[in-house]
Design a protein around this motif. Structure first.
Motif, PDB file in Angstrom:
ATOM      1  N   VAL A  66     -32.554 -46.788 -57.142  1.00  0.00           N
ATOM      2  CA  VAL A  66     -33.835 -46.176 -57.489  1.00  0.00           C
ATOM      3  C   VAL A  66     -33.629 -44.670 -57.370  1.00  0.00           C
ATOM      4  CG1 VAL A  66     -36.220 -45.873 -56.769  1.00  0.00           C
ATOM      5  CG2 VAL A  66     -35.172 -48.141 -56.660  1.00  0.00           C
ATOM      6  N   SER A  67     -33.983 -43.960 -58.418  1.00  0.00           N
ATOM      7  CA  SER A  67     -33.665 -42.541 -58.421  1.00  0.00           C
ATOM      8  C   SER A  67     -34.837 -41.718 -58.937  1.00  0.00           C
ATOM      9  CB  SER A  67     -32.426 -42.343 -59.314  1.00  0.00           C
ATOM     10  OG  SER A  67     -32.590 -41.271 -60.194  1.00  0.00           O
ATOM     11  N   SER A  68     -34.990 -40.550 -58.363  1.00  0.00           N
ATOM     12  CA  SER A  68     -35.936 -39.585 -58.902  1.00  0.00           C
ATOM     13  C   SER A  68     -35.272 -38.219 -58.829  1.00  0.00           C
ATOM     14  CB  SER A  68     -37.248 -39.598 -58.117  1.00  0.00           C
ATOM     15  OG  SER A  68     -38.124 -38.622 -58.659  1.00  0.00           O
ATOM     16  N   THR A  69     -35.346 -37.485 -59.935  1.00  0.00           N
ATOM     17  CA  THR A  69     -34.574 -36.257 -60.051  1.00  0.00           C
ATOM     18  C   THR A  69     -35.457 -35.135 -60.579  1.00  0.00           C
ATOM     19  OG1 THR A  69     -32.795 -37.741 -60.762  1.00  0.00           O
ATOM     20  CG2 THR A  69     -32.365 -35.385 -60.893  1.00  0.00           C
ATOM     21  N   ASP A  70     -35.462 -34.041 -59.848  1.00  0.00           N
ATOM     22  CA  ASP A  70     -36.231 -32.865 -60.287  1.00  0.00           C
ATOM     23  C   ASP A  70     -35.314 -31.963 -61.086  1.00  0.00           C
ATOM     24  OD1 ASP A  70     -37.731 -30.560 -60.618  1.00  0.00           O
ATOM     25  OD2 ASP A  70     -37.374 -29.876 -58.554  1.00  0.00           O
ATOM     26  N   ILE A  71     -35.551 -31.918 -62.399  1.00  0.00           N
ATOM     27  CA  ILE A  71     -34.696 -31.135 -63.284  1.00  0.00           C
ATOM     28  C   ILE A  71     -35.494 -30.052 -64.007  1.00  0.00           C
ATOM     29  CG2 ILE A  71     -32.777 -32.703 -63.686  1.00  0.00           C
ATOM     30  CD1 ILE A  71     -36.035 -32.820 -65.622  1.00  0.00           C
ATOM     31  N   GLY A  72     -36.710 -29.775 -63.500  1.00  0.00           N
ATOM     32  CA  GLY A  72     -37.512 -28.704 -64.107  1.00  0.00           C
ATOM     33  C   GLY A  72     -38.201 -29.138 -65.377  1.00  0.00           C
ATOM     34  N   ARG A  73     -37.412 -29.441 -66.370  1.00  0.00           N
ATOM     35  CA  ARG A  73     -37.929 -30.027 -67.606  1.00  0.00           C
ATOM     36  C   ARG A  73     -36.798 -30.789 -68.290  1.00  0.00           C
ATOM     37  NH1 ARG A  73     -41.741 -29.607 -71.931  1.00  0.00           N
ATOM     38  NH2 ARG A  73     -42.823 -27.728 -71.255  1.00  0.00           N
ATOM     39  N   ALA A  74     -37.176 -31.924 -68.878  1.00  0.00           N
ATOM     40  CA  ALA A  74     -36.210 -32.701 -69.651  1.00  0.00           C
ATOM     41  C   ALA A  74     -36.263 -32.217 -71.087  1.00  0.00           C
ATOM     42  CB  ALA A  74     -36.542 -34.182 -69.585  1.00  0.00           C
ATOM     43  N   ILE A  75     -35.238 -31.511 -71.527  1.00  0.00           N
ATOM     44  CA  ILE A  75     -35.216 -31.008 -72.906  1.00  0.00           C
ATOM     45  C   ILE A  75     -35.093 -32.185 -73.873  1.00  0.00           C
ATOM     46  CG2 ILE A  75     -33.953 -29.566 -74.580  1.00  0.00           C
ATOM     47  CD1 ILE A  75     -35.122 -27.780 -72.463  1.00  0.00           C
ATOM     48  N   ASN A  76     -34.223 -33.137 -73.512  1.00  0.00           N
ATOM     49  CA  ASN A  76     -34.062 -34.348 -74.327  1.00  0.00           C
ATOM     50  C   ASN A  76     -34.094 -35.536 -73.358  1.00  0.00           C
ATOM     51  OD1 ASN A  76     -32.962 -36.586 -75.748  1.00  0.00           O
ATOM     52  ND2 ASN A  76     -32.041 -35.178 -77.224  1.00  0.00           N
ATOM     53  N   PRO A  77     -35.264 -36.110 -73.167  1.00  0.00           N
ATOM     54  CA  PRO A  77     -35.439 -37.075 -72.069  1.00  0.00           C
ATOM     55  C   PRO A  77     -34.451 -38.238 -72.092  1.00  0.00           C
ATOM     56  CG  PRO A  77     -37.561 -36.498 -73.044  1.00  0.00           C
ATOM     57  CD  PRO A  77     -36.510 -35.865 -73.907  1.00  0.00           C
ATOM     58  N   LEU A  78     -34.191 -38.811 -73.262  1.00  0.00           N
ATOM     59  CA  LEU A  78     -33.315 -39.985 -73.308  1.00  0.00           C
ATOM     60  C   LEU A  78     -31.877 -39.603 -72.947  1.00  0.00           C
ATOM     61  CD1 LEU A  78     -33.106 -43.003 -73.947  1.00  0.00           C
ATOM     62  CD2 LEU A  78     -32.546 -42.372 -76.304  1.00  0.00           C
ATOM     63  N   MET A  79     -31.405 -38.497 -73.515  1.00  0.00           N
ATOM     64  CA  MET A  79     -30.029 -38.102 -73.240  1.00  0.00           C
ATOM     65  C   MET A  79     -29.898 -37.600 -71.803  1.00  0.00           C
ATOM     66  SD  MET A  79     -28.736 -39.167 -75.911  1.00  0.00           S
ATOM     67  CE  MET A  79     -27.027 -38.787 -75.532  1.00  0.00           C
ATOM     68  N   LEU A  80     -30.947 -37.001 -71.281  1.00  0.00           N
ATOM     69  CA  LEU A  80     -30.937 -36.564 -69.889  1.00  0.00           C
ATOM     70  C   LEU A  80     -30.855 -37.776 -68.965  1.00  0.00           C
ATOM     71  CD1 LEU A  80     -32.682 -33.701 -68.236  1.00  0.00           C
ATOM     72  CD2 LEU A  80     -33.121 -35.935 -67.282  1.00  0.00           C
ATOM     73  N   GLN A  81     -31.575 -38.814 -69.344  1.00  0.00           N
ATOM     74  CA  GLN A  81     -31.492 -40.028 -68.534  1.00  0.00           C
ATOM     75  C   GLN A  81     -30.070 -40.592 -68.543  1.00  0.00           C
ATOM     76  OE1 GLN A  81     -34.737 -43.002 -68.046  1.00  0.00           O
ATOM     77  NE2 GLN A  81     -33.519 -44.033 -69.609  1.00  0.00           N
ATOM     78  N   GLY A  82     -29.389 -40.426 -69.687  1.00  0.00           N
ATOM     79  CA  GLY A  82     -27.986 -40.848 -69.764  1.00  0.00           C
ATOM     80  C   GLY A  82     -27.115 -40.077 -68.782  1.00  0.00           C
ATOM     81  N   GLN A  83     -27.445 -38.799 -68.595  1.00  0.00           N
ATOM     82  CA  GLN A  83     -26.717 -38.006 -67.597  1.00  0.00           C
ATOM     83  C   GLN A  83     -26.945 -38.598 -66.207  1.00  0.00           C
ATOM     84  OE1 GLN A  83     -24.855 -34.745 -67.776  1.00  0.00           O
ATOM     85  NE2 GLN A  83     -24.515 -35.967 -69.594  1.00  0.00           N
ATOM     86  N   ILE A  84     -28.170 -38.980 -65.945  1.00  0.00           N
ATOM     87  CA  ILE A  84     -28.502 -39.501 -64.617  1.00  0.00           C
ATOM     88  C   ILE A  84     -27.826 -40.857 -64.396  1.00  0.00           C
ATOM     89  CG2 ILE A  84     -30.416 -40.383 -63.206  1.00  0.00           C
ATOM     90  CD1 ILE A  84     -32.082 -38.030 -64.374  1.00  0.00           C
TER      91      ILE A  84
END
Lengths: 303, 936
Positions: free
Chosen positions: B804-822
């Motif tokens: 279970v994860s929660s990440t503060d990244i300020g803003r997700a520029i590309n939410p789906l691809m950012l989730q791939g990073q996570i």
């Protein structure tokens, strides 16, 4: 860098033997290549002068099931064995052990013959073949004969077969009948080389009441330098009730009686000793249940 | 040579093919079907998978003659005309394509699965793809893509895309647009360095030291030079300029002269007509070595008896002593009601990016090349240029570095690999020269994650408030400095964890040894210190009888807190929110009746564990951090963004395109991106420190704003309207009821000699060096994770079931691809915790095969429940800060805390050894101090 120079695909054993002869020890028999070629990659010696691919020799590729026995060509792939419905129900431990080797890409090319010819003390397929009391047909120094499988193993990685001269042709083993069944399990670790910490195959035959072991064959590896039956363990089972208490007692006894070794980056002897107990409990319990119910569905295939 | 008959993608071939070819070599080099990639040549990674008569095989070790008479299908055969195959379409749709290098293998393996079973369960997918690795995505999106493709093939609607929730999406920003070059990546058309071929190209190899430390007495190259087909054999004598390189300290010889300092040090290079000849030539080079005593570990390196490895370094083997001083630790510990002190160990680990390093050098004067040019998939093209130029004795303007697509990097492609060597060989031979490392060479050569020994003491009051942290870290920097200074600085400054700690004293010793150099690796030192910090936190919580999340909440950094480096946090500290998210999701995903930290079912023990993390965005520490981007508009209404910011799969290409599309109000599809050509793209700076979205995102955004303003000014004059009346939408400029296509304005501008092109140099907010107080960094990202593990109490085997994860990244520029990073970061971190260690025995690498280095495969993929917190960073583009590293930092301690909660044994050394864990459980011991690599 290239790992071999010439590649030959003979279509008969005599053609293969003639090629091996022609290269005077400079050629290697190859089937799937998933062990041989990867090892060649790891070493820095010169490329093999020739590879002799035996996977188009019909005799080595056969998989023939008769009423009570099966003949498996040395060139049969792990995938073929795993997908075979009769083997699944009547040589279940073999399917279970072939099913945990590599991923689909490896199982699609890696052969049972290669697994045996490599002579590793804990090769999964070999462990099950030993428990199934398999025989192997070989051509050694030009002489074709059937041998008990265990006679092929001389030491860790050392086979009675000379890979530059001899051929492993096929295996023969009895299929499980009424009140007979088998099971294979192994313990792996997520690190390091993909060799089992410990593997265990058990074959059992129950008496007519189904309440006692009439016969048992157990193979635990690696214990010694070569794959072998754990005959003392088998002797402890015969005639005993097939209940948890027997299995528990035998598992305990085996933990004390067998002497596994420590292998670097694989397992300590103490851990392996613990696993002897765990695997005996798990495989014997499963084999007994299968023999009793007459139902055997392979477990863990592909994982 | 003999005549081979084979069918490939439906086309029949009959041609002379060397019998020594593998199927992969035949496809790539003889047929030019470069969509099939080679990752290891050990049948380990599976990325070379093709179908032979419909059956997936590893083409890297499959002799091509074995396929004689058979039908082969490659990635190029999936597409029917222009129509993508459902697998290709769904991989893009679910965001399952990052670097793209493993993508062909994943898709071919999936193809075989779906032919047999179009309705695979998650388990079926895991079985089919068990040996097909991906180092970027974390597999979750891959599983969904395959299931969706199967549905599509049956005419069923695909699964919904698991697009994360975000706040205040703009027109293009915070939208999950398709990444750049995704179609090329799924069709096999994407070009990585080894896919480049030049007429007359030579093949190069490197002779490397077999010894960890030795004096070179003599190098004889005559026999190698005499071998027919050899075009050049070069040694240190042939380095035209400075025989040193290095990103921070210039201590690494281009070719070793007097001493070799690790197994893998480069001694000589060869260019020949073929790879085989080059390999043969290496065997003919004779080097006389006099072995020297080996410095095999960092603590010995620090001792007076250790031989000094770099006599010119003023502090001997101590590369750097890094200090954090904050408050008064003695007074702090005096206030403590509970103190825990422990020593933790982490091993050297390997990036295992799936594309081994490759460089191609093209000499000045070769057609189409007016200067010495190096093609390479590097994380820092401009620094490559600088380092090549220095070694070649050339001004920088006479060198061009062209970045190719990168098959994963994770920090491992920051240092120089073959770039200088191919420049030398191309110059000497006058021909293009390619140097492709084998996987085995890549493993021994490139800098790794630092092995560390971390002694850490944490004190807290009864109410849970932390009062002091004291720590001593040793980092094994290996033979050369690489980025050790920076990496170990980050380990040190982050050694308080993301908490308010009034008193801290942290000392770190980055040491030279004779091991493989250590450098940048996702997490950059913080991965190591978090392993120690977060387990101490759980021990404090246990000692106080306090909930582990509550303890973290009490101490969490928040606005107004001053860090141990003296930085007052003024904004964008979303840690508390991530803690809240994780608590909520963890409670919601409990198994059975209500949330419990631990429970048993039969011989299985289950436990949850949590950990927090923070990670700086950007270089910080007073280093000037800037990035430049250029944008040009064209008559057809399209726009090109140019910047030398490397995209190794993380997605800076689509981030800059989104920024440009947003500001120029053009459709995202109208934006092209040109990355990493030092002659055509301005410097975006290194792809490191999770900095690119913030830095180059800002540069692109500001360049786009400037271009829009140029349009506005021009149009205002052209149409004689007030600039304030001009609006932009969907590629149109609107004013007073008039709608003009942007392309029209471009035409007008060009016709009047005005270039519709802008360039912006973005400078990050200033930072301070460590020890001077103030802002050491301009932003931090935060994360909380919880892990649910299952431990088999009979075997000690550990499985991670959920993260279970929660990440503060300020803003997700590309939410789906950012989730791939996570997701990818989490899986990589699971490898860090459970399977990965690069083993070096007295300076000699044991892990010289990929078969000896196990990274997580799809079968290890847990259920990941991930949320985003968007606590805006005011200077970030649209509020964004870094994401590249933060997800891979706290997974390891979360898993170890979960193991402790499940079975009561604490793991002080990773990767977790089931052998030692079981023995500890059986013996009733509460701690394990050994790891897998200690099993001997």
């Amino acid at each position: 860098m290239k790992l071999w120079e010439s590649y030959h695909i003979p279509s008969t054993t005599s053609e293969a033997l003639a090629l091996l002869e022609r290269y005077q020890g400079q050629a290697r028999v190859v089937a799937g290549g998933t062990d041989l070629l990867v090892e060649a990659k790891a070493e820095t010696h010169a490329p093999f002068v020739a590879l002799i691919d035996i996977t188009r020799i019909p005799e080595l590729m056969s998989l023939e099931v008769s009423a009570n026995e099966v003949i498996i060509g040395a060139g049969a792939t792990h995938a073929q064995i795993v997908k075979h419905p009769v083997l699944a129900s009547r040589a279940t431990c073999l399917v279970e052990s072939c099913g945990v080797v590599g991923g689909p890409q490896v199982r699609n090319v890696a052969t049972l013959g290669g697994n045996v010819a490599h002579a590793l003390p804990a090769a999964d397929g070999t462990t099950s073949l030993i428990a199934l009391d398999a025989q192997a047909e070989v051509i050694i120094e030009g002489q074709r004969r059937w041998l008990p499988l265990k006679e092929l193993f001389l030491g860790p990685g050392k086979s009675a077969l000379n890979p530059a001269r001899d051929l492993l042709v096929r295996f023969r083993l009895a299929l499980c009948g009424t009140r007979q069944a088998s099971a294979f399990k192994r313990i792996m670790r997520p690190q390091g080389v993909a060799l089992p910490i410990l593997g265990c195959a058990a074959w059992v035959e129950l008496d007519e009441t189904g309440q006692h072991f009439a016969s048992a064959r157990v193979s635990i590896a690696p214990i010694g330098p070569t794959p072998a039956r754990a005959s003392e363990v088998e002797a402890q089972l015969v005639g005993q009730p097939t209940d948890e208490a027997t299995i528990e007692r035998v598992a305990h006894w085996a933990q004390a009686a067998l002497h596994p070794r420590t292998s670097k980056y694989r397992a300590t002897a103490d851990y392996r000793r613990e696993m002897i107990g765990v695997l005996l409990r798990r495989t014997l319990g499963l084999a007994v249940e299968r023999a009793r119910t007459g139902q055997a569905i392979p477990q863990g295939v592909g994982l | 040579m003999a005549e081979l008959k084979i069918t490939v993608n439906g086309q029949h071939y009959q041609r002379d093919v060397a019998e020594s070819r593998t199927l992969a070599q035949f496809l790539r080099y003889d047929l030019g079907l470069t969509g099939t990639k080679i990752g290891c040549e050990e049948a380990e990674c599976g990325i070379c998978t093709v179908l032979v008569d419909g059956m997936p095989v590893d083409s890297c070790i499959y002799p091509v003659w074995k396929a004689a008479g058979r039908s082969v299908t490659t990635i190029e055969g999936l597409t029917q005309g222009d129509e993508l195959h459902p697998i290709q379409r769904q991989f893009i749709r679910h965001g399952a394509v990052q670097c793209g290098f493993c993508t062909p293998g994943l898709m071919m393996t999936s193809c075989a699965l779906l032919e047999e079973n179009p309705n695979p369960t998650e388990q079926d997918v895991k079985i089919a793809l068990k040996d097909t690795y991906c180092r970027c995505t974390g597999y979750t999106s891959v599983i969904q893509a395959i299931q969706s493709a199967g549905r599509e093939m049956q005419g069923l609607p695909p699964l919904p895309v698991n697009d994360p929730e975000v706040s205040e999406p703009l027109r293009v920003i915070s939208r999950s647009v398709m990444p750049q070059e995704a179609v090329e990546k799924v069709t096999g058309a994407a070009k990585y360095t080894d896919d480049y071929v030049f007429e007359g190209m030579l093949y190069a190899r490197t002779l490397r030291s077999p010894l960890p430390h030795a004096r070179i007495l003599a190098i004889r190259t005559d026999k190698a030079k005499a071998l027919p087909g050899v075009r050049a054999v070069l040694t240190y004598e042939d380095v035209p300029g400075e025989n040193l390189h290095g990103l921070v300290y210039r201590d690494w010889p281009v070719l070793c002269h007097d001493v070799v300092r690790y197994v893998g040090d480069a001694v000589a290079i060869v260019a020949a007509d073929s790879e085989d000849i080059a390999a043969l030539a290496l065997k003919l080079i004779e080097v006389d070595y006099q072995p020297l005593p080996v410095v095999a570990d960092p603590i010995y390196a620090h001792s007076p008896e250790a031989p000094i490895l770099h006599p010119n370094h003023p502090t001997g083997n101590l590369l750097k002593h890094i200090k954090v001083r904050h408050g008064d630790v003695e007074r702090g510990f005096a206030e403590a009601d509970v103190i825990v002190e422990n020593t933790y160990r982490t091993p050297t680990t390997e990036h295992a990016f799936l594309e081994p390093e490759c460089s191609v050098g093209v000499p000045k004067g070769y057609p189409g090349h007016d200067k010495l040019t190096v093609y390479v998939g590097s994380q820092i093209p401009y620094q490559d240029r600088n380092q090549i130029a220095r070694a070649m004795g050339l001004p920088e303007e006479e060198v061009r570095v062209v970045g190719t697509l990168i098959g994963g990097g994770f920090g491992g492609k920051e240092d120089i690999a073959g770039q200088i060597h191919v420049a030398m060989l191309a110059t000497v031979t006058g021909l293009p020269v390619k140097m492709l490392y084998s996987r085995q060479e890549s493993l021994i050569f490139h800098p790794k994650r630092h092995a560390t020994i971390i002694k850490i003491k944490t004190g807290a009051r009864r109410d849970g408030k932390l009062v002091a942290i004291q720590a001593e870290l040793y980092g094994d920097g290996g033979a050369y400095a690489s980025l050790s200074d920076k990496v170990m600085t980050r380990a040190t400054t982050h050694a308080t964890g993301p908490y308010e700690v009034p008193n801290a004293q942290i000392d770190c010793y980055a040491m030279y040894t004779n091991n493989v150099p250590s450098g940048a690796f996702r997490g950059f030192g913080v991965t190591q210190s978090a392993f120690a910090v977060e387990q101490n936190m759980d021990m404090i919580a246990e000692a106080l009888g306090m909930d582990a999340l509550e303890l973290r909440r009490i101490n969490a950094q928040r606005v107004g807190v001053t860090t141990a480096t003296g930085q007052l946090l003024r904004e964008s500290v979303g840690l508390l929110e991530t803690i809240g998210d994780v608590q909520q999701d963890m409670y919601a995903h409990h198994n059975g009746s209500g949330f419990r930290w631990a429970w048993r079912e039969g011989h299985k023990a289950y436990g949850w564990g949590v950990a927090c993390a923070y990670k700086n965005t950007g270089l910080g520490g007073g280093a000037p951090d800037k990035s430049e981007a250029e944008i040009e508009a064209f008559e057809d209404g399209s726009v090109e963004v140019r910047t030398a910011a490397a995209d190794m799969g993380q997605g800076i290409a689509h981030v800059v395109a989104q920024c440009a599309a947003e500001e120029l109000a053009v459709p995202y599809e109208k934006v092209r991106v040109l990355l990493c050509d030092t002659d055509r793209t301005p410097n975006g700076g290194p792809t490191t420190a999770s900095r690119q979205t913030f830095m180059t995102g800002n540069a692109a955004r500001h360049a786009a704003i400037a271009l829009r303003e140029a349009f506005t000014q021009y149009a205002a004059e052209l149409y004689d309207v007030s600039p304030d009346s001009i609006r932009y939408e969907e590629g149109l400029l609107r004013t007073n009821g008039k709608a003009v296509e942007v392309g029209e304005i471009v035409k007008h501008m060009k016709a009047h000699g005005v270039q519709p092109r802008t360039r912006y140099e973005y400078h990050a907010p200033a930072t301070q060096p460590l020890g001077t107080g103030g802002d050491m960094h301009f932003a931090f990202s935060y994360a909380t994770q919880a892990a649910l593990v299952e431990v088999d109490t009979e075997t000690g085997e550990v499985h991670v079931l959920k993260i279970v994860s929660s990440t503060d990244i300020g803003r997700a520029i590309n939410p789906l691809m950012l989730q791939g990073q996570i997701e990818g970061g989490i899986i990589m971190a699971m490898g860090n915790c459970l399977s990965e260690a690069f083993i070096i025995e007295e300076g000699k690498p044991w892990s010289r095969l990929l078969a000896r280095y196990k990274m997580p495969s799809i079968k290890h993929t847990p259920h990941i429940i991930s949320r985003l917190v968007e606590d805006r960073a005011s200077a970030g583009p649209y509020g964004a800060k870094g994401v590249g590293e933060i997800p891979s930092i706290n997974t390891t301690p979360a898993i170890c805390n979960a193991i402790y909660n499940a079975v009561g044994v604490r793991v002080f050394s990773i990767p977790v050894d089931q052998d030692a864990l079981l023995r500890a459980m059986k013996a009733g011991q509460k701690a394990v101090y050994t790891a897998w690599q200690d099993v001997k």
